[in-house]
Design a protein around this motif. Structure first.
Motif, PDB file in Angstrom:
ATOM      1  N   VAL A 102       0.833  -1.193   0.000  1.00  0.00           N
ATOM      2  CA  VAL A 102       0.000   0.000   0.000  1.00  0.00           C
ATOM      3  C   VAL A 102       0.874   1.251   0.000  1.00  0.00           C
ATOM      4  N   ILE A 103       0.323   2.338  -0.537  1.00  0.00           N
ATOM      5  CA  ILE A 103       0.960   3.647  -0.446  1.00  0.00           C
ATOM      6  C   ILE A 103       0.357   4.361   0.756  1.00  0.00           C
ATOM      7  N   VAL A 104       1.211   4.764   1.689  1.00  0.00           N
ATOM      8  CA  VAL A 104       0.763   5.400   2.922  1.00  0.00           C
ATOM      9  C   VAL A 104       1.187   6.860   2.922  1.00  0.00           C
ATOM     10  N   ASP A 105       0.242   7.740   3.216  1.00  0.00           N
ATOM     11  CA  ASP A 105       0.548   9.168   3.287  1.00  0.00           C
ATOM     12  C   ASP A 105       1.620   9.424   4.348  1.00  0.00           C
ATOM     13  N   GLY A 106       2.667  10.143   3.973  1.00  0.00           N
ATOM     14  CA  GLY A 106       3.729  10.500   4.914  1.00  0.00           C
ATOM     15  C   GLY A 106       4.811   9.462   5.063  1.00  0.00           C
ATOM     16  N   ASN A 107       4.683   8.319   4.368  1.00  0.00           N
ATOM     17  CA  ASN A 107       5.709   7.271   4.466  1.00  0.00           C
ATOM     18  C   ASN A 107       6.825   7.556   3.467  1.00  0.00           C
ATOM     19  N   THR A 108       8.030   7.813   3.949  1.00  0.00           N
ATOM     20  CA  THR A 108       9.134   8.249   3.086  1.00  0.00           C
ATOM     21  C   THR A 108      10.153   7.151   2.793  1.00  0.00           C
ATOM     22  N   SER A 109       9.930   5.945   3.282  1.00  0.00           N
ATOM     23  CA  SER A 109      10.834   4.843   2.964  1.00  0.00           C
ATOM     24  C   SER A 109      10.008   3.574   2.775  1.00  0.00           C
ATOM     25  N   GLY A 110      10.606   2.611   2.061  1.00  0.00           N
ATOM     26  CA  GLY A 110       9.892   1.375   1.801  1.00  0.00           C
ATOM     27  C   GLY A 110      10.851   0.203   1.751  1.00  0.00           C
ATOM     28  N   VAL A 111      10.280  -1.003   1.801  1.00  0.00           N
ATOM     29  CA  VAL A 111      11.082  -2.232   1.814  1.00  0.00           C
ATOM     30  C   VAL A 111      10.923  -2.951   0.479  1.00  0.00           C
ATOM     31  N   LEU A 112      12.055  -3.182  -0.194  1.00  0.00           N
ATOM     32  CA  LEU A 112      12.078  -3.966  -1.423  1.00  0.00           C
ATOM     33  C   LEU A 112      12.232  -5.432  -1.056  1.00  0.00           C
ATOM     34  N   ARG A 113      11.310  -6.268  -1.540  1.00  0.00           N
ATOM     35  CA  ARG A 113      11.360  -7.697  -1.271  1.00  0.00           C
ATOM     36  C   ARG A 113      11.986  -8.433  -2.453  1.00  0.00           C
ATOM     37  N   ASP A 114      12.489  -9.622  -2.192  1.00  0.00           N
ATOM     38  CA  ASP A 114      13.082 -10.445  -3.256  1.00  0.00           C
ATOM     39  C   ASP A 114      12.070 -10.670  -4.369  1.00  0.00           C
ATOM     40  N   GLU A 159       7.904   2.788 -10.099  1.00  0.00           N
ATOM     41  CA  GLU A 159       8.130   1.439  -9.574  1.00  0.00           C
ATOM     42  C   GLU A 159       9.581   1.069  -9.839  1.00  0.00           C
ATOM     43  N   TRP A 160      10.226   0.461  -8.853  1.00  0.00           N
ATOM     44  CA  TRP A 160      11.638   0.110  -8.944  1.00  0.00           C
ATOM     45  C   TRP A 160      11.818  -1.325  -8.492  1.00  0.00           C
ATOM     46  N   ASP A 161      12.477  -2.150  -9.323  1.00  0.00           N
ATOM     47  CA  ASP A 161      12.678  -3.559  -8.992  1.00  0.00           C
ATOM     48  C   ASP A 161      14.081  -3.862  -8.482  1.00  0.00           C
ATOM     49  N   GLY A 162      14.816  -2.819  -8.151  1.00  0.00           N
ATOM     50  CA  GLY A 162      16.204  -2.992  -7.711  1.00  0.00           C
ATOM     51  C   GLY A 162      17.198  -2.581  -8.775  1.00  0.00           C
ATOM     52  N   LEU A 163      16.683  -2.371 -10.006  1.00  0.00           N
ATOM     53  CA  LEU A 163      17.516  -1.875 -11.113  1.00  0.00           C
ATOM     54  C   LEU A 163      16.718  -0.974 -12.040  1.00  0.00           C
ATOM     55  N   ASN A 164      15.638  -1.523 -12.573  1.00  0.00           N
ATOM     56  CA  ASN A 164      14.855  -0.809 -13.574  1.00  0.00           C
ATOM     57  C   ASN A 164      13.774   0.054 -12.923  1.00  0.00           C
ATOM     58  N   LEU A 165      13.602   1.250 -13.494  1.00  0.00           N
ATOM     59  CA  LEU A 165      12.609   2.184 -12.983  1.00  0.00           C
ATOM     60  C   LEU A 165      11.523   2.411 -14.026  1.00  0.00           C
ATOM     61  N   SER A 166      10.261   2.304 -13.591  1.00  0.00           N
ATOM     62  CA  SER A 166       9.120   2.608 -14.449  1.00  0.00           C
ATOM     63  C   SER A 166       8.449   3.869 -13.937  1.00  0.00           C
ATOM     64  N   PRO A 202      20.364  -7.242  -9.470  1.00  0.00           N
ATOM     65  CA  PRO A 202      19.561  -6.201  -8.801  1.00  0.00           C
ATOM     66  C   PRO A 202      20.061  -5.950  -7.384  1.00  0.00           C
ATOM     67  N   TYR A 203      19.770  -4.746  -6.876  1.00  0.00           N
ATOM     68  CA  TYR A 203      20.087  -4.461  -5.482  1.00  0.00           C
ATOM     69  C   TYR A 203      19.311  -5.428  -4.601  1.00  0.00           C
ATOM     70  N   GLU A 204      19.921  -5.810  -3.483  1.00  0.00           N
ATOM     71  CA  GLU A 204      19.323  -6.817  -2.622  1.00  0.00           C
ATOM     72  C   GLU A 204      18.089  -6.278  -1.906  1.00  0.00           C
ATOM     73  N   ALA A 205      17.291  -7.208  -1.406  1.00  0.00           N
ATOM     74  CA  ALA A 205      16.098  -6.828  -0.650  1.00  0.00           C
ATOM     75  C   ALA A 205      16.500  -6.017   0.579  1.00  0.00           C
ATOM     76  N   GLY A 206      15.705  -5.034   0.904  1.00  0.00           N
ATOM     77  CA  GLY A 206      16.010  -4.186   2.048  1.00  0.00           C
ATOM     78  C   GLY A 206      15.215  -2.896   2.001  1.00  0.00           C
ATOM     79  N   GLU A 207      15.577  -1.988   2.892  1.00  0.00           N
ATOM     80  CA  GLU A 207      14.864  -0.710   3.008  1.00  0.00           C
ATOM     81  C   GLU A 207      15.560   0.351   2.157  1.00  0.00           C
ATOM     82  N   TYR A 208      14.748   1.096   1.404  1.00  0.00           N
ATOM     83  CA  TYR A 208      15.271   2.153   0.529  1.00  0.00           C
ATOM     84  C   TYR A 208      14.396   3.396   0.630  1.00  0.00           C
ATOM     85  N   GLN A 209      14.969   4.486   0.136  1.00  0.00           N
ATOM     86  CA  GLN A 209      14.250   5.759   0.133  1.00  0.00           C
ATOM     87  C   GLN A 209      14.365   6.415  -1.235  1.00  0.00           C
TER      88      GLN A 209
END
Length: 263
Positions: A102-114, A159-166, A202-209
């Motif tokens: 989900v997209i949450v108002d005010g959330n400035t970071s997210g977790v990329l999963r495998d 949208e970002w999969d760890g390398l490609n950006l849409s 691709p960049y590994e799973a983890g938290e990104y901003q």
């Protein structure tokens, strides 16, 4: 000749009513229920002075008062039923979101999963030029910077999969990445794409901003971007309030969710 007893007054009627309710079934001293209201009105009619009966307008006014009391009681019951059903619906709706991004108002970071994607969303109040999206890891290190270019006012989603950006569903062509690690097979040979080029890891799973900047009305500024996160569980309070428990220990209410993303 017998005489008519006209000594019974309203106060004596009330005294009789009070005596009967004192030994009754639990209506509090400050409350008058529907049945008690009717009993009191009938007692008043039975004990009125036949030579000076109740005025018609006063009787109609009492009937209207009873109708109002009954209507309010029914309305309260209806509101309580609707409130209970609404709480149940909210809980059911929230529970269906467990496991969703989900997209949450005010959330400035997210977790990329495998094997997953990380999303961001913003609303541009005006058209912007020279838009650039920077990707940072959890320690604040700049990893990649993607040139988006010009975008009209309105919704902008990435949208970002760890390398490609849409951007708005269209993949952005970008060859100037900082990544220099390539996929290999079990024999250590490079894995090539359809064009014969080695494929980046691709960049590994983890938290990104994501940090979005651009030129708006001649001024370069940072644009606030809300990022996706995952609903891990739902908490339903006794008051009916629903709380969404998000990845990373964050919480949000249903009203904080601006988008539910497809996995």
């Amino acid at each position: 000749m017998s005489t008519i007893d006209t000594t019974t007054t309203s106060s004596s009627v009330l005294d009789q009513y009070k005596a009967s309710t004192d030994s009754g079934t639990g209506t509090s001293d400050n409350e008058l229920g529907q049945d008690a209201f009717l009993e009191l009105m009938v007692a008043q009619l039975n004990n009125q002075n036949p030579l000076d009966p109740m005025d018609n307008q006063a009787f109609v006014a009492q009937l209207a008062q009873f109708s109002t009391v009954e209507g309010i009681d029914n309305l309260n019951t209806t509101v309580e039923t609707i409130s209970s059903e609404f709480s149940s619906f909210s809980a059911l709706q929230a529970s269906s979101m467990v496991g969703q991004s989900v997209i949450v108002d005010g959330n400035t970071s997210g977790v990329l999963r495998d094997g997953g994607t990380l999303s961001g969303y913003t609303e541009l109040e005006e058209s912007a030029t020279d838009l650039s999206l920077a990707v940072y890891d959890s320690s604040g290190q700049l990893l990649e910077q993607y040139d988006i270019g010009t975008h009209a006012s309105g919704a902008l989603s990435v949208e970002w999969d760890g390398l490609n950006l849409s951007v708005d569903g269209d993949e952005l062509n970008s060859s100037a990445l900082n990544r220099d690690e390539y996929l290999t097979d079990d024999n250590g040979e490079l894995i090539l794409d359809d064009d014969g080029n080695p494929q980046l890891v691709p960049y590994e799973a983890g938290e990104y901003q994501f940090v979005l900047t651009g030129t708006i009305d001649g001024t370069t500024e940072q644009v606030d971007m809300n990022m996706s996160t995952r609903v891990e569980s739902v908490t339903l309070a006794s008051s009916g309030t629903v709380t969404l428990n998000l990845t990373g220990g964050q919480t949000a209410s249903m009203s904080d969710i601006s988008q539910v993303l497809e996995d």
